[in-house]
Scaffold this motif. Structure first.
Motif, short mmCIF file in Angstrom:
data_model
loop_
_atom_site.label_atom_id
_atom_site.label_comp_id
_atom_site.label_asym_id
_atom_site.label_seq_id
_atom_site.Cartn_x
_atom_site.Cartn_y
_atom_site.Cartn_z
N GLU A 210 0.83 -1.21 0.00
CA GLU A 210 0.00 0.00 0.00
C GLU A 210 0.86 1.25 0.00
O GLU A 210 0.56 2.22 -0.71
CB GLU A 210 -0.92 -0.02 1.22
CG GLU A 210 -2.01 -1.10 1.13
CD GLU A 210 -2.73 -1.34 2.45
OE1 GLU A 210 -3.83 -1.90 2.42
OE2 GLU A 210 -2.16 -1.00 3.51
N LEU A 211 1.93 1.24 0.77
CA LEU A 211 2.79 2.42 0.86
C LEU A 211 3.64 2.60 -0.39
O LEU A 211 3.96 3.73 -0.78
CB LEU A 211 3.67 2.31 2.10
CG LEU A 211 4.50 3.56 2.46
CD1 LEU A 211 3.60 4.77 2.65
CD2 LEU A 211 5.32 3.29 3.73
N THR A 212 4.01 1.49 -1.05
CA THR A 212 4.84 1.57 -2.25
C THR A 212 4.19 2.41 -3.33
O THR A 212 4.87 3.17 -4.04
CB THR A 212 5.15 0.16 -2.78
OG1 THR A 212 5.89 -0.56 -1.81
CG2 THR A 212 5.98 0.22 -4.06
N LYS A 213 2.88 2.28 -3.48
CA LYS A 213 2.17 3.06 -4.49
C LYS A 213 2.31 4.56 -4.21
O LYS A 213 2.67 5.35 -5.10
CB LYS A 213 0.70 2.65 -4.50
CG LYS A 213 -0.24 3.58 -5.26
CD LYS A 213 0.03 3.56 -6.74
CE LYS A 213 -1.03 4.40 -7.48
NZ LYS A 213 -0.82 4.41 -8.92
N TYR A 214 2.03 4.97 -2.99
CA TYR A 214 2.12 6.38 -2.64
C TYR A 214 3.56 6.88 -2.74
O TYR A 214 3.82 8.00 -3.22
CB TYR A 214 1.60 6.61 -1.21
CG TYR A 214 0.10 6.58 -1.09
CD1 TYR A 214 -0.68 7.58 -1.65
CD2 TYR A 214 -0.55 5.56 -0.41
CE1 TYR A 214 -2.06 7.56 -1.53
CE2 TYR A 214 -1.93 5.53 -0.29
CZ TYR A 214 -2.68 6.54 -0.85
OH TYR A 214 -4.05 6.52 -0.73
N ALA A 215 4.50 6.08 -2.27
CA ALA A 215 5.91 6.51 -2.29
C ALA A 215 6.40 6.68 -3.73
O ALA A 215 7.12 7.65 -4.04
CB ALA A 215 6.77 5.49 -1.55
N SER A 216 6.00 5.78 -4.62
CA SER A 216 6.44 5.87 -6.01
C SER A 216 5.91 7.14 -6.67
O SER A 216 6.67 7.90 -7.30
CB SER A 216 5.96 4.64 -6.79
OG SER A 216 6.54 3.46 -6.28
N ASN A 217 4.62 7.38 -6.57
CA ASN A 217 4.04 8.56 -7.20
C ASN A 217 4.57 9.85 -6.59
O ASN A 217 4.81 10.84 -7.29
CB ASN A 217 2.52 8.52 -7.10
CG ASN A 217 1.90 7.65 -8.17
OD1 ASN A 217 2.58 7.17 -9.07
ND2 ASN A 217 0.60 7.41 -8.07
N SER A 218 4.78 9.85 -5.29
CA SER A 218 5.28 11.06 -4.63
C SER A 218 6.72 11.35 -5.04
O SER A 218 7.10 12.52 -5.20
CB SER A 218 5.18 10.91 -3.11
OG SER A 218 3.83 10.81 -2.71
N PHE A 219 7.53 10.31 -5.21
CA PHE A 219 8.90 10.53 -5.65
C PHE A 219 8.94 11.10 -7.06
O PHE A 219 9.71 12.02 -7.36
CB PHE A 219 9.69 9.22 -5.60
CG PHE A 219 11.14 9.37 -5.92
CD1 PHE A 219 12.03 9.83 -4.97
CD2 PHE A 219 11.62 9.08 -7.18
CE1 PHE A 219 13.37 10.00 -5.27
CE2 PHE A 219 12.96 9.24 -7.50
CZ PHE A 219 13.84 9.70 -6.53
N LEU A 220 8.08 10.59 -7.96
CA LEU A 220 8.04 11.12 -9.32
C LEU A 220 7.55 12.57 -9.32
O LEU A 220 8.06 13.40 -10.07
CB LEU A 220 7.13 10.24 -10.18
CG LEU A 220 7.62 8.81 -10.40
CD1 LEU A 220 6.59 8.02 -11.19
CD2 LEU A 220 8.97 8.78 -11.09
N ALA A 221 6.55 12.86 -8.49
CA ALA A 221 6.08 14.25 -8.38
C ALA A 221 7.19 15.16 -7.88
O ALA A 221 7.33 16.30 -8.33
CB ALA A 221 4.88 14.31 -7.44
N THR A 274 0.15 12.58 -3.44
CA THR A 274 1.10 13.34 -2.61
C THR A 274 0.39 13.91 -1.38
O THR A 274 0.93 13.86 -0.27
CB THR A 274 1.74 14.48 -3.41
OG1 THR A 274 0.72 15.24 -4.09
CG2 THR A 274 2.72 13.95 -4.45
N LEU A 275 -0.82 14.42 -1.59
CA LEU A 275 -1.56 14.97 -0.47
C LEU A 275 -1.93 13.87 0.52
O LEU A 275 -1.80 14.04 1.75
CB LEU A 275 -2.82 15.67 -0.98
CG LEU A 275 -3.55 16.61 -0.01
CD1 LEU A 275 -2.63 17.69 0.50
CD2 LEU A 275 -4.77 17.22 -0.70
N ALA A 276 -2.37 12.72 0.01
CA ALA A 276 -2.74 11.61 0.90
C ALA A 276 -1.53 11.11 1.68
O ALA A 276 -1.64 10.79 2.88
CB ALA A 276 -3.35 10.48 0.09
#
Length: 442
Positions: A210-221, A274-276
């Motif tokens: 679950e965290l990998t999804k958020y971490a990946s998108n946030s790093f790209l952002a 990123t906000l989440a």
């Protein structure tokens, strides 16, 4: 295998069609009557290259079907995917799990034999375990497992991303009596076609997936916001951001992707995720300061772009006709969610600009999000007709092919603000334009 996909939106529809292409029997549950009617008629309610053909082929072959009855879909299914919306919750930006929880209860009431309930939606850490609790509360007798299988689909290239992924992430309940072995077997069988092309399929704990999804998108952002700030610095010191980006990206530790400057990121994932993630981290007592800064930098950048456009035209846009090329947040999609064009055009309209816009596929989707009074045109050159300033907001390939002399013949003024750096500065200057781009010396 027999699969149920709860939700026929972007993620659910693409995933369902691709799983069907693997040879599985996939039933999609869609409760929106208009969307369901469109899908049954073979009309795709979203724009994604190749998706219409993929859906039609698999529906014709009997591998892909659409309905509104969860009981029909989950009967006999070995894997049941939850792919419903998780929009930002009003007030705090955390993901709203209302639809996820509703789907879990409906699945529990309809299930019979053993199945793996899989979260495909982007959900906060702990959601999969909460789904398991809801299912047990609703039907204590059920035999099931939960898993997390976040998607990493880029709009505009989603089918290729699914069929030839960088990796597949699968979270399992490693605290289960069998350590998640039964669920792993089901999902390994489902993704067997990808094993054959040696795509990495990574199994891990539920929370980690679950965290990998958020971490990946946030790093790209964060990479996008970083190169945008470097572009602004290049403007100030006379450097070229494209050379800088290439010089950085050839370092294998950094990589070349997502180092392209522009007016800020948008879309259905990066702003929301990123906000989440910042809310998840704050609630866990481990604030993510870099991601918090990324959110602020991106929001400020979108607003600042209207000022850049005004400055290029002499400091004011009042009474000036501005041609706008591109409205969607990126090319090859009709998605307007969090598109930079929205705050930019709202600000320009408030300042008295006359706006003429063209987007190859996004104009219908754009209308509810943009100010009234915008003229929607039939082509890029139609939008440019008698314009004082031309602004590029989305890097559609057809815009790259516009001849400078054709733009000069159509326009009244000679100002171009290219926020995607798609044009050759020398060619534009040779055609008599005052050309402004992002992070490239004038």
């Amino acid at each position: 295998m027999r699969i149920a996909m709860i939700g026929g939106g972007y993620v659910g529809l693409v995933s369902a069609a691709c799983f069907a292409e693997f040879g599985n029997q996939v039933s999609v549950v869609e409760i929106d009557p208009d969307r369901l009617a469109a899908l049954r008629d073979g009309r795709i309610p979203i724009y994604e290259p190749g998706l219409d053909t993929l859906v039609a082929d698999n529906a014709r072959a009997g591998r892909l079907s659409f309905g509104s009855d969860i009981a029909d879909a989950v009967t006999g299914a070995e894997a049941i995917f939850i792919a419903v919306g998780t929009p930002p919750r009003n007030g705090d930006g955390q993901a709203d799990l209302t639809y996820v929880h509703q789907a879990a209860r409906q699945i529990a009431r309809a299930m019979g034999d053993y199945a793996v309930i899989v979260t495909k939606s982007t959900v906060p850490v702990g959601t999969s375990r909460r789904i398991a609790e809801i299912v047990r509360e609703t039907r204590p007798d059920l035999d099931f497992d939960v898993a997390s299988n976040p998607e990493f689909l880029r709009e505009g290239s989603a089918i290729g991303d699914f069929m030839r992924p960088d990796r597949v992430i699968v979270g399992l309940d490693q605290t289960a009596p069998d350590g998640g072995a039964r669920a792993r077997a089901v999902l390994s069988a489902l993704y067997r076609p990808l094993y054959l092309i040696e795509a990495p399929v990574l199994f891990m704990a539920l929370e980690t997936a679950e965290l990998t999804k958020y971490a990946s998108n946030s790093f790209l952002a964060m990479k996008i916001s970083f190169i945008n700030e470097m572009a602004d610095l290049c403007d100030k010191v006379g450097a070229n951001v494209h050379d800088l980006s290439r010089g950085m990206g050839l370092d294998g530790r950094i990589g070349r992707k997502f180092l392209h400057p522009g007016p800020g990121y948008g879309g259905s994932c990066f702003p929301k995720d990123t906000l989440a993630l910042t809310r998840i981290a704050q609630e866990a007592g481990a604030p993510t300061r870099l991601i918090e800064a990324t959110v602020g930098v991106n929001d400020a950048r979108k607003v600042a772009m209207a000022g850049r456009i005004a400055a290029a035209g002499g400091g004011s846009v009042r009474g000036r006709r501005i041609a706008v090329l591109g409205l969607t947040f990126k090319p090859e999609t009709d998605d307007m969610r969090e598109s930079p064009s929205i705050p930019i055009l709202v600000r320009l309209a408030e300042q008295g600009a006359e706006l003429r816009a063209f987007d190859p596929v996004g104009m219908q989707a754009a209308r509810p999000h943009l100010p009234p009074g915008i003229t929607y045109c039939d082509s890029a050159l139609d939008a440019a007709r008698d314009a004082d300033t031309l602004v590029v907001l989305t890097e559609w390939n057809e815009f790259r092919a516009l001849a400078p002399n054709a733009l000069a013949a159509a326009m009244r003024g000679r100002v171009i603000v290219d926020l995607r750096n798609i044009f050759d500065p020398a060619a534009m200057r040779a055609a008599g334009f005052h050309y402004h781009s992002v992070g490239r010396p004038i």
